[in-house]
Design an enzyme around this catalytic site. Structure first.
Site, PDB file in Angstrom:
ATOM      1  CG  ASP A 125       2.665  -6.906  -5.890  1.00 30.50           C
ATOM      2  OD1 ASP A 125       2.105  -6.494  -4.855  1.00 30.50           O
ATOM      3  OD2 ASP A 125       2.123  -7.696  -6.691  1.00 30.50           O
ATOM      4  CD  GLU A 135      -2.885  -1.102   0.033  1.00 31.30           C
ATOM      5  OE1 GLU A 135      -3.181  -0.012  -0.472  1.00 31.30           O
ATOM      6  OE2 GLU A 135      -3.290  -2.185  -0.412  1.00 31.30           O
TER       7      GLU A 135
HETATM    8 ZN   LIG Z   1      -2.531  -2.492  -4.698  1.00 33.69          ZN
END
Ligand SMILES: [Zn+2]
Length: 410
Positions: A358, A277
């Protein structure tokens, strides 16, 4: 162009749109029984996978029934001049143009809501319950419904009234005012959504001191990200499905964790999810997508502004004189193929942003933790391991879990 031809165009768009959606769902269903990829063999055990296959199939069948129903409704509205009927109904109730338009949309919206309610009740209290997801009580369901209707009436009705008012003042430049209003409203909502809207439906409590909070704060320091507001939301009030998200901008930014996520995952896995996030934040994805949607809204309103006064648009739906709200419905349908295309493009960007987020977590050595978190989330939420690539291409805002795991394993 004559209104008959325009009607045929509108009708074709509705029919083609329906079949396109059915074909996509069918393709996806045809991949349900594909072998599980090697990397994802440990997501489900045998029994759970069998259950997940049933869940997917049941949702697929349910989706066909509810979309056929919706399709029949819109086809009837078009063939039998339903919009003209509601228009005259609203006209009988009031002379005032703004009130009439509000009535028009209220009638359509409420009728749709009542007609589709059996589907939503069945989905929540039969399907979701059968697979152990539903935690919503009848009382919560009813209160949710009332609160969302009220919100819709106040916010939606307020915005719409102002837009029509602008239109009456200045039909040529109303789109510019409407654009400014919509942008101001979405910025405001982005800032205050967590403090104004969320509390109406959920409880948010600051994350308690302890191992999890320490780990999160430590990561924040490492990544140069000031996390002052971490909240836990009682998602378990409605569903066992887990999630985490980021909300607000600038000083209003906060991280929100579902209580269901905290129950399900280890501290390291939660930190990995948060790192993802924060990756979104560091890459400024929130600002970029907001900018893109501001531009898109402006372009859409500008094009609508060119046609809002067109009598042909209204006549295509059976209303003789040019009418703002009838033109809006006709325009909405005619514009839908373009907005689907824009949706596909934005899904491409969104998937790219997910990889970047990621990669950000991986850069801090959290790739393995994120992989196991993703697998747990997928298993917990009974996610699909083998979606059809066309469906992914046209509608997935996140890459399928297999691609994300492969990317993280690099
Ligand atoms: Zn995401």
């Amino acid at each position: 162009m004559s209104s008959e031809i325009l009607f045929l165009i509108i009708f074709s768009i509705v029919v083609i749109g329906f079949f396109f959606e059915q074909i996509m769902d069918f393709l996806n269903a045809s991949w349900f029984n594909k072998p599980i990829p090697e990397e994802l063999k440990d997501v489900y055990d045998f029994d759970k996978y069998k259950k997940q296959q049933e869940y997917k199939t049941e949702n697929y069948r349910f989706g066909i029934i509810s979309s056929v129903f919706g399709f029949i409704m819109i086809v009837c509205m078009l063939l039998f001049d339903g919009f003209a009927f509601v228009d005259s109904l609203a006209g009988d109730l009031t002379e005032n143009y703004i009130l009439k338009t509000l009535m028009f949309f209220a009638i359509i919206f409420l009728a749709m809501d009542v007609l589709t309610m059996p589907f939503s009740i069945y989905h929540t209290f039969v399907i979701e319950k059968k697979y152990g997801f539903n935690k919503t009580t009848v009382k919560t369901y009813i209160f949710d419904k009332i609160k969302s209707l009220l919100l819709m009436a106040i916010l939606g009705g307020g915005l719409l009234s102002l837009i029509i008012w602008f239109y009456e003042l200045n039909p040529e430049y109303f789109w510019l005012f409407a654009w400014g209003l919509v942008v101001a409203f979405s910025l405001f909502m982005n800032m205050f959504y967590s403090v104004l809207i969320v509390p109406m439906f959920n409880k948010q409590t600051p994350l308690e001191d302890g191992e999890l909070k320490d780990a999160i704060m430590k990561f924040g320091e490492q990544a140069g990200f000031n996390i002052s507001k971490i909240f836990v939301i009682d998602g378990s009030k409605r569903s066992t499905k887990a999630n985490a998200y980021f909300s607000g901008m600038g000083p209003k930014k906060r991280i929100v964790l579902y209580d269901t996520l905290i129950d399900e995952m280890s501290v390291d896995e939660i930190v990995a999810v948060l790192a993802h996030e924060i990756g979104h934040y560091k890459h400024k994805h929130i600002y970029k997508s907001m900018f893109a949607s501001i531009i898109e809204t402006g372009v859409t309103l500008f094009i609508f502004g060119l046609f809002a006064g067109s009598a042909t648009l209204s006549q295509a739906l059976g209303v003789e004189t040019a009418s703002f709200h009838i033109a809006l419905i006709a325009f909405g349908i005619i514009y839908s193929p373009l907005s689907s295309l824009i949706g596909i493009v934005s899904a491409i960007f969104s998937r790219r942003a997910e990889y970047q987020a990621d990669d950000f977590a991986a850069k801090y050595g959290l790739a393995n933790e994120l992989i196991s978190a993703l697998k747990k989330l997928t298993s917990h939420n009974m996610g699909n391991l083998t979606p059809h690539p066309w469906v992914v291409f046209t509608s997935y805002s996140h890459p399928p879990v297999l691609q994300r795991v492969r990317n993280l394993m690099k």
